[in-house]
Design an enzyme around this catalytic site. Structure first.
Site, PDB file in Angstrom:
ATOM      1  N   SER A   8       0.833  -1.200   0.000  1.00  0.00           N
ATOM      2  CA  SER A   8       0.000   0.000   0.000  1.00  0.00           C
ATOM      3  C   SER A   8       0.871   1.255   0.000  1.00  0.00           C
ATOM      4  CB  SER A   8      -0.911   0.007   1.230  1.00  0.00           C
ATOM      5  OG  SER A   8      -1.870   1.019   1.122  1.00  0.00           O
ATOM      6  N   CYS A   9       0.447   2.277  -0.735  1.00  0.00           N
ATOM      7  CA  CYS A   9       1.182   3.538  -0.775  1.00  0.00           C
ATOM      8  C   CYS A   9       0.185   4.699  -0.709  1.00  0.00           C
ATOM      9  CB  CYS A   9       2.021   3.633  -2.047  1.00  0.00           C
ATOM     10  SG  CYS A   9       1.040   3.746  -3.548  1.00  0.00           S
ATOM     11  N   PRO A  10       0.650   5.926  -0.459  1.00  0.00           N
ATOM     12  CA  PRO A  10      -0.302   7.018  -0.252  1.00  0.00           C
ATOM     13  C   PRO A  10      -1.297   7.237  -1.396  1.00  0.00           C
ATOM     14  CG  PRO A  10       1.858   7.702   0.461  1.00  0.00           C
ATOM     15  CD  PRO A  10       2.025   6.358  -0.191  1.00  0.00           C
ATOM     16  N   THR A  16       2.001   0.833  -5.088  1.00  0.00           N
ATOM     17  CA  THR A  16       1.318  -0.331  -4.536  1.00  0.00           C
ATOM     18  C   THR A  16       1.422  -1.528  -5.478  1.00  0.00           C
ATOM     19  OG1 THR A  16      -0.262   1.130  -3.461  1.00  0.00           O
ATOM     20  CG2 THR A  16      -0.928  -1.162  -3.717  1.00  0.00           C
TER      21      THR A  16
END
Lengths: 103, 356
Positions: A8-10, A16
């Protein structure tokens, strides 16, 4: 050996999925069965199920944000790292997890 | 969790936890700022600046609708920062503290602070030892009520005033950015936007842009948008015109990433940055800095997130913004190609190796 991962990434549109792809590739190359759940902008995909959790030997969480449902991994050995590390060195991360499990 | 201690890694410190919380909060408000900002900007574009302010018209309704969506930004940001720190129990106290931050006009900064306060407040409440039978009561009564009450009171009575002043200072400072100051700000924003192609540094510049949007100033965000759009386009041009400096797989990737760039997605450039960071990243940073500086210098302004070629119609001074993107793209393309050429010339060619 069966490993489950969450990436997961911002923003949830690129890192992601790149991390997921690279972990998968590295797992295949190392002959390890691996399942990767992505928590991107569109929500959770390829969700890790109860059955997966029963089978799993270890967990990799490659994320720059807090992931959803982290408590389901409570009973498993978990390696946490940043999402970019999983993109650049997926094999290293998997090796580190395996070493951690063996200890 | 049976956490595996990583070798050489520092323990999950407070700072690390705060960073994670902040990024979690930002990740949840990205779509909100796109929705609210676009609806508001489109209303202004279609019905005109005056037309969209006449009571009872469709234009005014849509404009205020977009504004109300943007108004959720601070509570949502605060809520998800708290969620990132203390999990589900922190969400509602985080929203509540964010509402408090909104009430006292402490803006984006207030939202970040209220999120941290609520998150840590609930984290400490969770440390209270209780009988297993009360688990339900704790989760559904104690955490939401006392988490919200305590963090709300801290916002209202303790730090609210200073933070509101700080926010006021930011707003008035933003309105003065012009000339040399503006150019310096542009250079910083642009370089940050292109440093890690959508990673944490890029998000820090993004957060600053959002803070300014929230304060009603779209200049920093337009600058950020100009910088973040160009790496994909610059790399595509370089791979198309000078394929011999690139690997086969890179040329393939180059064919598609311009499209991501046009949509304002910097991430397409990551594979290039990873395989050759010391050539790709600096060339993108220089181009990004120039683009952002031009954007600010010419007074381009964008009040909607998701800035890219798609938002040109709702950008103020769009021509200047386009010039900024084109100039930055050319600079990045030229520097990148020269650096790649130097590398190519230095690499021994197979034929030459035979000669030697």
């Amino acid at each position: 050996m069966y490993i489950v991962c969450v990436t997961s990434c911002p923003t949830g549109i690129a890192h992601t999925f790149m991390a997921a792809a690279n972990l998968k590739k590295a797992g295949n190359k190392m002959g390890i069965e691996i399942k990767i759940e992505t928590q991107g902008a569109g929500g959770t995909e390829n969700k890790i199920t109860e059955d997966d959790l029963k089978k799993a030997d270890g967990v990799i969480i490659a994320s720059d944000v807090s992931i959803n449902d982290a408590e389901r991994f409570d009973k498993l050995p978990v390696l946490e790292c940043g999402v970019s590390e999983a993109i650049s060195d997926p094999e290293g991360i998997i090796k580190e997890l395996i070493e951690g499990i063996d200890k | 969790m049976a956490k595996i201690q990583r070798q050489g890694a520092k323990k999950q410190g407070t700072l690390e936890q705060m960073k994670k919380g902040l990024l979690t909060g930002i990740s949840y408000i990205i779509p909100l700022v796109v929705a609210g900002g676009m609806i508001m900007s489109l209303a202004l574009l279609i019905f005109g600046n005056e037309g969209a302010r006449v009571e009872g018209t469709v234009g005014n309704t849509l404009r205020t609708f977009g504004g109300s969506i943007l108004g959720l930004m601070v509570p949502l940001l605060s809520g998800y920062i708290a969620y990132g720190i203390s999990d589900k129990a922190g969400l509602i106290p985080g929203f509540a503290a964010g509402v408090a931050a909104n009430t006292i006009n402490s803006g984006f900064i207030g939202g970040i602070i209220s999120g941290f306060i609520a998150g840590y407040c609930v984290l400490y409440l969770k440390k209270i030892k209780y009988n297993e039978n009360f688990a339900g009561t704790m989760n559904i009564f104690v955490y939401p009520l006392f988490g919200s009450l305590i963090s709300g009171c801290i916002m209202f009575f303790l730090i609210g005033k200073p933070v509101a002043l700080l926010n006021k200072g930011l707003v008035s400072w933003l309105s003065t950015i012009q000339g040399a100051n503006g150019i310096i700000l542009g250079i910083i924003i642009g370089a940050m936007a292109c440093f890690d192609m959508g990673g944490a540094v890029n998000k820090a510049a993004y957060a600053f842009g959002l803070a300014a949007i929230q304060a009603g100033n779209g200049v920093p965000y337009a600058a950020f948008a100009a910088a973040k759009s160009l790496p994909g386009i610059a790399i595509t041009i370089s791979t198309l015109l000078f394929p011999k400096y690139y690997e086969k797989s890179e040329i393939e990737a180059g064919k598609s990433i311009w499209l991501l760039g046009c949509a304002g997605i910097t991430e397409g450039a990551i594979p290039f940055a990873i395989s050759d960071p010391f050539r790709v990243i600096p060339s993108m940073m220089v181009g990004g800095a120039v683009a952002a500086a031009i954007s600010i210098f010419g007074g381009s302004s964008l009040l909607s997130a998701g800035g890219s070629l798609l938002t040109v119609p709702v950008t103020k001074n769009p021509v200047n913004w386009l010039i900024a993107v084109i100039a930055g793209t050319i600079i990045s393309f030229v520097i990148l190609t020269i650096l790649k050429k130097i590398k190519y010339d230095k690499t021994p060619k197979p034929e030459k190796a035979v000669e030697n």
